[in-house]
Design a protein around this motif. Structure first.
Motif, PDB file in Angstrom:
ATOM      1  N   TYR A  81      41.799  42.930  27.038  1.00 30.99           N
ATOM      2  CA  TYR A  81      41.045  42.240  25.985  1.00 30.99           C
ATOM      3  C   TYR A  81      39.669  42.850  25.816  1.00 30.99           C
ATOM      4  O   TYR A  81      39.006  43.184  26.795  1.00 30.99           O
ATOM      5  N   LYS A 105      49.541  44.042  28.565  1.00 34.57           N
ATOM      6  CA  LYS A 105      48.228  43.758  29.171  1.00 34.57           C
ATOM      7  C   LYS A 105      48.298  44.136  30.648  1.00 34.57           C
ATOM      8  O   LYS A 105      49.253  43.781  31.338  1.00 34.57           O
ATOM      9  N   VAL A 107      45.845  43.470  32.923  1.00 37.19           N
ATOM     10  CA  VAL A 107      44.949  42.676  33.775  1.00 37.19           C
ATOM     11  C   VAL A 107      45.724  41.492  34.336  1.00 37.19           C
ATOM     12  O   VAL A 107      46.169  40.620  33.597  1.00 37.19           O
ATOM     13  N   ARG A 108      45.917  41.529  35.629  1.00 36.59           N
ATOM     14  CA  ARG A 108      46.657  40.434  36.272  1.00 36.59           C
ATOM     15  C   ARG A 108      45.935  40.063  37.557  1.00 36.59           C
ATOM     16  O   ARG A 108      45.434  40.940  38.273  1.00 36.59           O
ATOM     17  N   GLY A 109      45.878  38.798  37.837  1.00 37.97           N
ATOM     18  CA  GLY A 109      45.216  38.373  39.076  1.00 37.97           C
ATOM     19  C   GLY A 109      45.025  36.880  39.099  1.00 37.97           C
ATOM     20  O   GLY A 109      45.411  36.170  38.169  1.00 37.97           O
ATOM     21  N   LEU A 116      38.240  36.558  43.161  1.00 40.96           N
ATOM     22  CA  LEU A 116      39.194  37.013  42.158  1.00 40.96           C
ATOM     23  C   LEU A 116      39.967  38.207  42.724  1.00 40.96           C
ATOM     24  O   LEU A 116      39.397  39.258  43.011  1.00 40.96           O
ATOM     25  N   LEU A 118      42.737  40.896  42.016  1.00 36.67           N
ATOM     26  CA  LEU A 118      43.487  41.528  40.930  1.00 36.67           C
ATOM     27  C   LEU A 118      44.691  42.275  41.492  1.00 36.67           C
ATOM     28  O   LEU A 118      44.640  42.811  42.605  1.00 36.67           O
ATOM     29  N   SER A 134      39.285  42.142  31.651  1.00 33.52           N
ATOM     30  CA  SER A 134      39.099  42.014  30.213  1.00 33.52           C
ATOM     31  C   SER A 134      37.729  41.432  29.917  1.00 33.52           C
ATOM     32  O   SER A 134      37.098  40.823  30.775  1.00 33.52           O
TER      33      SER A 134
ATOM     34  N   PHE B 511      40.627  32.090  35.530  1.00 38.21           N
ATOM     35  CA  PHE B 511      40.782  33.499  35.206  1.00 38.21           C
ATOM     36  C   PHE B 511      41.757  33.693  34.057  1.00 38.21           C
ATOM     37  O   PHE B 511      42.852  33.141  34.044  1.00 38.21           O
ATOM     38  N   GLY B 513      43.507  36.841  32.123  1.00 38.27           N
ATOM     39  CA  GLY B 513      43.695  38.299  32.087  1.00 38.27           C
ATOM     40  C   GLY B 513      43.545  38.820  30.708  1.00 38.27           C
ATOM     41  O   GLY B 513      43.272  39.937  30.452  1.00 38.27           O
TER      42      GLY B 513
END
Lengths: 418, 513
Positions: A81, A105, A107-109, A116, A118, A134, B511, B513
Motif C-alpha cells: 500500500y 500484497k 506485507v504480512r505479519g 510487529l 513480519l 505499507s 496491523f 498489511g
C-alpha cells in the motif's frame, strides 16, 4: 541471473484532464511492456499504484487489462500500500486486485506482545525474500516501525528485499524538508535492496549497514510539481534490479510518454498589462506542437491585479497552436496593489498544509488531537476528503453517506458515532 | 508567631553585609542556611556565610582547661553553664525582605536582639511557578531541602543565556538533564544539545529518551543511532564558509580562496576543493593547504573518485535535509540531542555552528519582518564552553557563532546554555551577558572568584559557601531572581521516577498489511 522491476508512485487516475489520463496510462503500459521485454522475474510496486483508494472504474479497467497481460507473460506483480491507496473506510482497489490475483500484497505479519513480526514472502521462481511495511494515513505507519521486530528480519538468510512507502530523513531532498519522514534506523539492517516509494524524487542511496536504498520517483506525474520537474528535464521511470545472491546491477529505465517545454516568466516591476503583452510575445516564439507545456509565472506586479492577465486566453492560444496540454503555475505571482495573505508553496497541497500549520496555533483548542501539527494534519486530511466528488453512478445518498463516514474516521470520532 | 523550638539564634550585632547571630545551644546552623527574622508584619531572610566560635571565657583559661583535660588532670572538668559561656557565632547577610507578596532587597538591619528562626516552606511561598516554567530543583537551606520547587521563566532564562559551572562530578550534567526533561514535555522552547559524551539521550540507562513525550518532542541524531534515532549525516552542500568562522583558523589567503570557491561552485565548493579543482587566482599551494585542512576537519578522503567520510558524518549525497530537519524540530519546540561523541572537537563545533547560524539567521529575519513573537526561544546547550568562548581562542581565531549569540542572541530569542569548569578564561563581557549563573561546588579559588565577580547578585561573601557545595547543591544567581537562591537538584533517576506520568493516548494498534 534474476531480475525484478521496482516501481512506485504511479498514481493512476491522478488527473482529471483526458490528455493527462491518457498519457499516464501510456506511461504505465510502456513500463509494463518494458518489463515483459526485459523478461523480469517479478515486478514490485512500492505503493500508490492508484491515486486514490477507490479510483474511477475506467482507470481500473485499463490498468487491470495491462496487468493481466503481464501476468499472462508469467510475471507476478507484488505490491504494498501507498499513502494514496488508503481509504478511511478500509477496503481499496488494491485489496480487490489482491483478492482476484492480479497483484499480490507482500506485507504480512501480526502484532504479538507489542512487537510487529513480519513474515517474508518468497518469490517462488527466484527465491527472493520480500518483506515490507505499507503506508497508512499520514504518518501512522511510523508506529509500525516503532514496534517492528527487526532482529527476526535481520537474521534471515538469502536475498532479501525490504519494500516501504515512506520518506527517509537521511535521503530527503532539502526542498521536501516539510515532508514527514522516518529515520532509516527504523529499517532492519543487512537487506540486499531497500525498495522505496512515496518520495517523488528519484535517488539511489547507501548508508553504513544498509544496502542499496532506492526511490524510483513517480512513473509519470502525480502532482503539479512532478509535471514541472519532468518538463525541466527530470527523468521518470523505474528500476530493473539484476541479482543472484546479491544485487549485481541496478538500471534505471526511462519512460517518456511526452515531450515538454518549461517556460518561466518573472513579472516583477511590470503592471498587469505590460506583463500580459510581454508574456504573449515571448510565448509566440516557442515551439509547442505535440508538447506538454509548463508555464510558471512569478513575481510581484507593480500595478493591476493578477487576474487582469488573461491566463485562459494564453492557455487557449497554446492549445490552438498544438500543445498537448498546458500546465499553469502562478502561485508565485502577486500584486503590489492587492496584497493577500502570503504563503509560499510549490502547489495547492503544500500551501494548504502550511496555512493550517501556521494558523492552528491561533485557534483556542482543548482537544489534544486538534492541537499543533496533529491538528494541522487532521485539517489537511479533512479538506482532502471533502474535496472528493461523487463517483460515476454513485447516488447522492451514497455519496453523502460515504463523505460522512470518511469524515467521522478522519476526525477520529468513530467511538462517538458508534 | 513561630514556636520556640524553631528559634535558631539571636541577632547580636554586625553590619548590613555581616550580621552576627549567636546560635542557640543544641542547634546546628550550617553554612548556607537560610534564617528568618520576623518583624513589621513581614520578615527578613538571611543567609549564613561563615561560622565561628564565641566564648565568654578568656582564651588563656580555655587553653588551660583544655590542657588539664588532655593531660589527665581533670576528667570530669567542665565549664559552669557551658551553653551560656561557649557558643557558635554565625555571620549572615540579609538577602530578601518579604512583606506580603512584595520581595525587596533589604536596606535596613533587622531589629537588634531579635530572634532568628530557620526558614520554612511557608516563608518561600513567594517563589511561584512562572509562565513557561523550567524546573531547577528545590530550595535548599544549608544541606536541608525544603519542599519548595524553584522554577524560572524559560523564555527569560534561555534567551538571556545560562552558564552552569563547577568542577567535575558536582552535578552539572545532572542539572541540565533535569532541566531538559522538564522542557521536553512542554513544546514551548527549542533546545539543541551538542552532546560530546552521549550522556543525555540515555542510550544505556535512563535518559531523556524515557520521557513520556520523547517520541513527539525529542529528536536524537547520532552516527550510530538506535532504532528510531536519526542518522547524523550532514551533506557537504549544507556547509558555507561562514560556518567555519572562529571554528577553524584560516589565513587571509585561505579565507579569500574558500569564498571564491563558494561563489563559483555554491553547494559543491567543498567537493571541488577536495577534488583539487583549480580556479583562477588561487595558488595551488593554497588549494593544497585547504584540502589538508578540510580533510582533517571533516575526516574525509577520496576513494575511487568518491568522497568518503571516516566517521560517516559528512556526505556528498546523503543528509541534504538533516540541518533543516533539526531547525524544523527546534522551531517546533522540540529538544534535539546531537551525539557528537564520535566526532573530533572541530567537527562537533562545526555542526553546532551550522545549526546555530541557521537558527540565528532565521530569527533575525523574523525580527526584521516583525514576526519574532511567533518564534519560540531556542537554547543551544554547549559542553566545555571555553572551547569556543575562551578569551585566548577568540583573540586568536576571532569571533564565532557562539560568541555572537552570547553577545546578541538575546535580541533574537536565541540563547546559550554554557556548561564549563573554567569560567575564569571566558571574556568578562560574555560572562556579564550570561544573565543566569548556576553555581555548583567548586574547589578552585580562581573559578569561584570569576563567577562571583560576574554574578547577578552580590556573592562576595559566598566564596566559602560555593567551596562547600555538595553534589547536587547549587546557587542560582540571576537577574530574574530577587536573590541568589540556594537549590538542591535531585538525582535525575530519582527525579524522573517522581515525574513519570502515564501518557497513553495512542490506543490499541492494529496491523494492516
Amino acid at each position: 541471473m534474476h531480475k525484478f522491476a521496482h516501481m512506485a508512485d504511479i498514481h493512476l487516475g491522478a488527473h482529471r484532464e483526458q490528455v493527462l489520463q491518457r498519457l499516464e496510462m501510456v506511461a504505465f503500459s510502456e513500463a509494463m511492456d518494458m518489463c515483459i521485454e526485459e523478461k523480469v522475474d517479478f515486478i514490485l510496486i512500492c505503493g500508490d499504484l492508484f491515486h486514490i483508494g477507490i479510483p474511477d472504474l475506467g482507470v481500473v479497467k485499463e490498468a487491470v487489462r495491462k496487468m493481466k497481460e503481464v501476468q499472462d507473460s508469467g510475471i507476478p506483480i507484488y505490491a504494498i500500500y501507498g499513502s494514496h491507496d488508503y481509504t478511511p473506510t478500509g477496503t481499496t482497489v488494491i485489496d480487490i486486485l489482491d483478492t482476484v490475483g492480479i497483484i499480490k500484497k507482500v506485507v504480512r505479519g501480526k502484532i504479538t506482545e507489542g512487537k510487529l513480526r513480519l513474515d517474508f514472502f518468497t518469490d517462488p521462481k527466484t527465491g527472493a525474500k520480500l518483506v515490507g511495511i505499507s503506508a497508512r494515513k499520514i504518518g501512522l505507519e511510523s508506529r509500525y516501525y516503532e514496534i517492528l521486530d527487526v532482529e527476526n528480519l535481520e537474521k534471515e538468510g538469502g536475498f532479501k528485499v525490504f519494500a516501504f512507502h515512506s520518506g527517509l530523513t537521511e535521503f530527503k531532498p532539502d526542498y521536501l524538508s516539510q515532508m514527514e519522514t522516518i529515520p532509516i534506523s527504523y529499517l532492519p539492517k543487512g537487506f540486499d535492496y531497500y525498495a522505496g516509494g512515496h518520495v517523488h524524487n528519484r535517488s539511489e542511496n547507501s548508508l553504513l549497514g544498509y544496502g542499496r536504498v532506492v526511490f524510483p520517483g513517480p512513473l509519470f506525474t502525480g502532482y503539479a510539481r512532478d509535471i514541472e520537474q519532468t518538463a525541466k528535464g527530470e527523468k521518470r521511470g523505474f528500476y530493473i534490479v539484476s541479482f543472484q545472491d546479491k544485487v549485481e546491477k541496478v538500471d534505471f529505465i526511462e519512460i517518456k510518454p511526452f515531450d515538454s517545454v518549461y517556460f518561466e516568466y518573472d513579472a516583477s516591476l511590470k503592471n498587469s498589462l505590460q506583463a500580459q503583452k510581454e508574456l504573449t510575445e515571448k510565448l509566440a516564439g516557442l515551439e509547442v506542437k505535440d508538447k506538454v507545456f509548463v508555464l510558471k509565472v512569478r513575481g510581484e506586479l507593480s500595478g493591476g491585479k493578477t487576474s487582469d492577465i488573461n491566463f485562459s486566453q494564453i492557455k487557449r492560444t497554446l492549445i490552438e497552436r498544438g500543445a498537448l496540454y498546458v500546465h499553469l503555475n502562478r502561485f508565485g505571482l502577486t500584486s503590489k496593489e492587492f496584497a493577500a495573505v502570503k504563503v509560499m508553496g510549490e502547489d495547492i497541497g503544500s500551501i494548504e498544509s502550511r496555512l493550517f500549520k501556521e494558523n492552528v496555533g491561533a485557534v483556542r483548542l482543548t482537544h489534544e488531537a486538534l492541537k499543533d501539527e496533529r491538528g494541522a494534519i487532521m485539517a489537511t486530511e479533512l479538506l482532502q476528503n471533502l474535496r472528493q466528488e461523487p463517483k460515476a453512478n454513485e447516488s447522492k445518498k451514497d455519496y453523502g453517506e460515504r463523505m460522512v463516514k470518511q469524515t467521522i474516521e478522519t476526525l477520529q470520532l468513530r467511538e462517538v458515532f458508534k | 508567631m513561630k514556636g520556640e523550638i524553631e528559634i535558631a539564634g539571636q541577632v547580636i550585632g554586625g553590619r548590613v553585609a555581616s550580621i552576627m547571630i549567636r546560635e542557640k545551644s543544641g542547634r546546628k546552623i550550617e553554612l548556607g542556611d537560610l534564617l528568618v527574622v520576623e518583624e513589621d508584619g513581614g520578615y527578613l531572610i538571611m543567609q549564613v556565610y561563615d561560622l565561628g566560635y564565641g566564648s565568654q571565657i578568656p582564651q588563656s583559661i580555655r587553653e588551660l582547661a583544655a590542657g588539664l583535660k588532655l593531660e589527665g588532670y581533670g576528667n570530669g572538668l567542665d565549664f559552669l553553664d557551658p551553653q551560656l559561656r561557649n557558643y557558635v557565632m554565625a555571620q549572615v547577610k540579609a538577602v530578601a525582605r518579604v512583606t506580603g507578596e512584595l520581595v525587596k532587597i533589604p536596606k535596613v538591619l533587622p531589629s537588634f536582639f531579635s530572634s532568628v528562626r530557620y526558614v520554612t516552606r511557608e516563608d518561600m511561598k513567594f517563589l511561584t511557578k512562572p509562565a513557561n516554567p523550567v524546573y531547577l530543583g528545590k530550595v535548599r537551606s544549608g544541606s536541608k531541602v525544603l519542599d519548595v520547587d524553584v522554577y524560572l521563566n524559560g523564555d527569560d532564562l534561555f534567551a538571556h543565556h545560562v552558564i552552569i559551572s563547577s568542577t567535575t562530578g558536582r552535578g552539572k550534567s545532572n542539572l541540565v538533564k533535569v532541566m531538559l526533561w522538564d522542557i521536553t514535555g512542554q513544546s514551548r522552547f527549542g533546545a539543541l544539545v551538542l552532546d560530546p559524551h552521549d550522556e543525555y539521550f540515555g542510550r544505556s540507562g535512563k535518559g531523556l529518551k524515557d520521557h513520556p513525550e520523547a517520541k513527539r518532542n525529542l529528536s536524537y541524531f547520532s552516527t550510530n543511532p538506535p532504532v528510531g534515532g536519526n542518522t547524523l549525516v550532514v551533506n557537504l552542500g549544507s556547509i558555507s564558509p561562514e560556518h567555519f568562522e572562529g571554528i577553524i583558523e584560516f589565513s587571509d589567503a585561505q579565507q579569500h580562496a574558500i569564498r571564491l570557491y563558494h561563489r563559483e561552485f555554491r553547494d559543491e565548493w567543498i567537493e571541488k576543493i577536495l577534488r583539487g579543482t583549480q580556479i583562477e587566482g588561487i595558488a595551488s599551494t593554497t588549494l593544497s593547504v585547504l584540502q589538508r585542512i578540510l580533510r582533517a576537519t571533516l575526516s574525509v578522503y577520496l576513494e575511487d573518485d568518491r568522497i568518503v567520510c571516516r566517521n560517516n558524518v559528512f556526505s556528498d549525497s546523503s543528509g541534504k535535509a538533516t540541518i533543516s530537519e533539526i531547525i524544523k524540530a527546534l522551531e517546533g519546540g522540540k529538544l534535539v540531542v546531537v551525539d557528537t561523541s564520535k566526532l573530533g572537537d572541530e567537527a562537533e563545533l562545526l555542526i553546532g555552528s551550522i545549526i546555530a547560524t541557521e537558527i540565528l539567521t532565521k530569527h533575525q529575519e523574523a525580527k526584521a519582518e516583525g514576526k519574532l513573537d511567533e518564534k519560540r526561544t531556542v537554547s543551544i546547550v554547549i559542553e566545555e564552553a571555553p572551547r569556543v568562548l575562551a578569551c585566548e581562542r577568540l583573540a586568536k581565531i576571532g569571533e564565532n557563532i557562539y560568541s555572537r549569540i552570547a553577545r546578541e542572541g538575546r535580541k533574537f530569542k536565541v540563547g546559550l546554555l554554557a556548561i564549563t569548569q573554567l569560567v575564569s578564561i571566558m571574556p568578562r563581557d560574555i560572562l556579564t551577558n550570561m544573565n543566569t549563573k548556576i553555581v555548583l561546588g567548586n574547589e578552585m579559588a580562581t573559578e569561584r572568584h570569576a563567577i562571583i565577580e560576574s554574578a547577578a547578585q552580590d556573592l562576595s561573601t559566598d566564596d566559602r559557601n560555593i567551596a562547600s557545595l555538595d553534589k547536587g547543591e547549587a546557587i542560582i544567581t540571576s537577574i530574574f531572581t530577587k536573590f541568589a537562591v540556594p537549590i538542591y537538584t535531585p538525582l535525575f533517576e530519582d527525579f524522573i521516577k517522581e515525574r513519570a506520568e502515564k501518557f497513553d493516548t495512542k490506543g490499541e494498534l492494529i496491523f494492516q498489511g
